[in-house]
Design an enzyme around this catalytic site. Structure first.
Site, PDB file in Angstrom:
ATOM      1  N   HIS A   1      30.187  29.423   6.364  1.00  0.00           N
ATOM      2  CA  HIS A   1      30.283  27.968   6.299  1.00  0.00           C
ATOM      3  C   HIS A   1      29.704  27.614   5.081  1.00  0.00           C
ATOM      4  CE1 HIS A   1      29.337  23.970   7.604  1.00  0.00           C
ATOM      5  NE2 HIS A   1      29.828  24.028   8.718  1.00  0.00           N
TER       6      HIS A   1
ATOM      7  N   ARG B   1      31.029  16.908   5.206  1.00  0.00           N
ATOM      8  CA  ARG B   1      32.311  16.807   4.576  1.00  0.00           C
ATOM      9  C   ARG B   1      33.568  15.894   5.131  1.00  0.00           C
ATOM     10  NH1 ARG B   1      34.603  21.758   4.125  1.00  0.00           N
ATOM     11  NH2 ARG B   1      33.494  22.649   5.638  1.00  0.00           N
TER      12      ARG B   1
END
Ligand code: FAD
Length: 572
Positions: free
Chosen positions: A238, A260
């Protein structure tokens, strides 16, 4: 040495989304059967489903479709997923989210018009992630656990599964050997059907996100039992693990994908954006692309005080960030960072194992009597899991496993006699450290070696020489563990003993990951080889399949769509 024996119709290992859904569905399908959930921690309080922040992918909204969700999953998985399993994921996710809301009582966030709110997750062509703020997993696991508690389902909490035990003839599973963590005694549970749902979890890397109770136990047991494991080289990193120094366990924990997705920027140590140089989707590219870009930037040396990079959200408006990402803002504040208005240090962190036990659409494995679901299984995600497809996977296939175990037990299930020698040998393995002479090494230094080997040589960017070196280092680590000595006078909550068993399993699975990474001589999704940077023709896609020490490359069957084609009618 086995002090108690228990018989049950259905035995479920693990109480995450997969295990609890399986228990509820098996109970609903066949209420007359005895069901036991055995778990290393406390039911409802352990595993990664509880830690899910971002949410659950499902095609609900107008304009979205299961075909679109399917294509995102296949393209995100770089054409390696088993297409029938991926299709099952996207179709049954719709049923499961309705069940979570309308039968189990989950409250997910809603739009002003009352429809379910779905947010953007990176790597997807539609905003389809259902969530409850940024603490979705707590909502799901609390509701599931309440429903399990309310039913006649037995629990073996703080029971660690240590080995799958076959029948005397060796052609089926008889049951599972456990250590009762509270007493240190051995317990053998015989069952007509067993579900492996211990949740994978790549905790063998220096930076990692999964819960501390996970040490790849299920995968290690399956490997020792001779089951086929696929896609094991595919470890997902991640991009945004919190980086707050070596002194805190918060380092490595995840800051969710939605940051994001919402438009957050990644900056280098000089506070400059860099993702636009790597991918047109910039920060919203898939996890593999972003993690690799981040590692490349880190290696260039323009890093933050702790050696990572920054995530910046302030340009979206601190108030909006504080409202939409309440949990994340608080977590960062606990570590001295201002997520809403300032910068937070981040580093890619090992998050999820796409690989796992090979299985059929009804969750059966190659070993009669053994079923698998959730992160212990392999094939649904291929080379890359989309954020939001993890909890969908565990709940969808957990429910399928519950239904099929109930049907299987009714149809042909029987309690089968175990191979006594196999039980004795498994007990002897667990007893190893109590028989050794004390030596100078300590478990902490062995763990650090494992972390370092996996991070540096089997991590985000790999090559043949590093992988071969890792293979040797892991072999030596296993030898060191075999020679390691512990005091066995007090077995109750003997955490050093459990730590030793954790490390044994982590090393075993790390060796499988390394062998698969050596065998895959191309780069695809989460697996990047700097000595083989090309992907090769998608039409010739093959997946790794490991049984004991044999690694085979098997062709992917394009049962629904071929590379270059799409199921989307409106695609141009
Ligand atoms: C921090 C974090 C955030 C995440 N966010 C998202 C997200 O937003 N969306 C998404 O889709 N996915 C997310 N994921 C991934 C998702 O959590 C997992 O894919 C999924 O929950 C796995 O479910 P599971 O039931 O297979 O395993 P888990 O939920 O991990 O459960 C495993 C269970 O097995 C038990 N167990 C382990 N070993 C043994 C043993 N030897 N004996 C007995 N029991 C054992 C554990 O105690 C636990 O109860 C996230 C993961 C993490 C770590």
């Amino acid at each position: 040495m086995v002090t108690s024996r228990i018989d049950t119709d259905i035995l479920i290992l693990g109480s995450g989304g997969a295990g609890l859904f399986a228990a509820l569905h098996a109970h609903q399908a066949a209420p007359e059967l005895s069901i036991t959930v055995a778990v290393k921690g406390l039911l409802g309080k352990c595993g990664c489903t509880r830690m899910v922040q971002g949410g659950y992918n499902v095609a609900l909204a107008k304009g979205d479709s299961i075909e679109r969700h399917f294509m995102d999953t296949i393209e995100g998985g770089k054409w390696l997923p088993d297409q029938d399993l991926a299709w099952q994921l996207v179709t049954l996710a719709v049923e499961r989210i309705r069940e979570l809301e309308n039968e189990l009582g989950c409250f997910f966030d809603r739009n002003p018009d009352g429809s379910v709110h779905q947010k953007a997750f990176a790597g997807q062509t539609f905003d389809r992630t259902v969530h409850k703020g940024d603490l979705t997993g707590i909502e799901i696991i609390n509701r599931l656990a309440e429903q399990v508690w309310a039913r006649n389902i037995a629990r073996l909490e703080e029971h660690r599964a240590v080995e799958l035990i076959r029948t005397k003839e060796g052609n089926a599973l008889s049951g599972v050997l456990f250590v009762d963590i509270r007493t240190g005694e051995y317990v053998f549970v015989r069952a007509k059907a067993v579900l492996l749902a211990t949740g994978g979890g790549p905790t063998m890397y220096k930076y990692h996100t999964p819960s501390g109770d996970k040490s790849c136990d299920g995968l290690a047991m399956a490997w020792r039992a001779g089951l086929g494991l696929r896609d094991m080289e595919m470890v997902q990193f991640h991009p945004t693990g919190l980086l707050a120094g070596a002194h805190t366990r918060m380092t490595g924990t995840v800051l969710e994908e939605g940051l994001r997705g919402a438009g957050g920027y990644l900056l280098d140590g000089a506070r400059e954006r860099f993702m636009t140089r790597y991918d047109p989707k910039a920060e919203r590219a898939t996890r593999d692309v972003v993690s690799r870009a981040m590692l490349s930037e880190i290696r260039k040396g323009k890093t933050t005080p702790h050696g990572g990079l920054y995530i910046s959200m302030a340009h979206l408006g601190p108030e909006r960030v504080a409202k939409e990402f309440k949990g994340m803002v608080k977590r960062c504040a606990d570590c001295g960072f201002d997520l809403a208005g300032g910068l937070v240090e981040v580093v890619p962190t090992a998050h999820y194992m796409m690989g796992g036990v090979e299985f059929a659409a009804d969750c059966r494995t190659q070993l009669p009597g053994l079923f698998v679901a959730g992160e212990d299984s392999g094939g649904v995600h291929g080379a890359n899991r989309l954020g939001g497809n993890g909890v969908a996977n565990s709940t969808v296939f957990g429910a399928v496993a519950g239904d099929s175990m109930a049907a299987w037990v009714r149809r042909e299930g029987a309690l089968r006699e175990p191979d006594g020698a196999a039980i004795e040998s498994a007990v002897a393995s667990c007893e190893t450290p109590f028989k050794n002479r004390p030596a100078k090494s300590n478990l902490e230094s062995l763990r650090e070696k494992l972390f370092e080997t996996m991070w540096e040589k089997v991590g985000i960017i790999r090559d043949g020489a590093g992988l071969e070196q890792a293979r040797r280092e892991l072999g030596s680590l296993d030898d060191e563990l075999e020679r390691f000595a512990l005091d066995g006078t007090n077995r109750a909550f003997n955490l050093s003993w459990h730590d030793w068993m954790n490390l044994k399993n982590l090393v075993a699975v790390s060796r499988v990951v390394t062998a698969a990474a050596i065998a895959r001589q191309d780069s695809r999704g989460a697996h990047f080889r700097s000595d083989f940077p090309e992907t090769g023709p998608l039409e010739e896609s093959a997946y790794t399949s490991i049984r004991f020490d044999d690694v085979a490359m098997k062709p992917v069957k394009f049962t629904r769509v071929r590379p270059g084609q799409t199921l989307l009618r409106d695609a141009t």
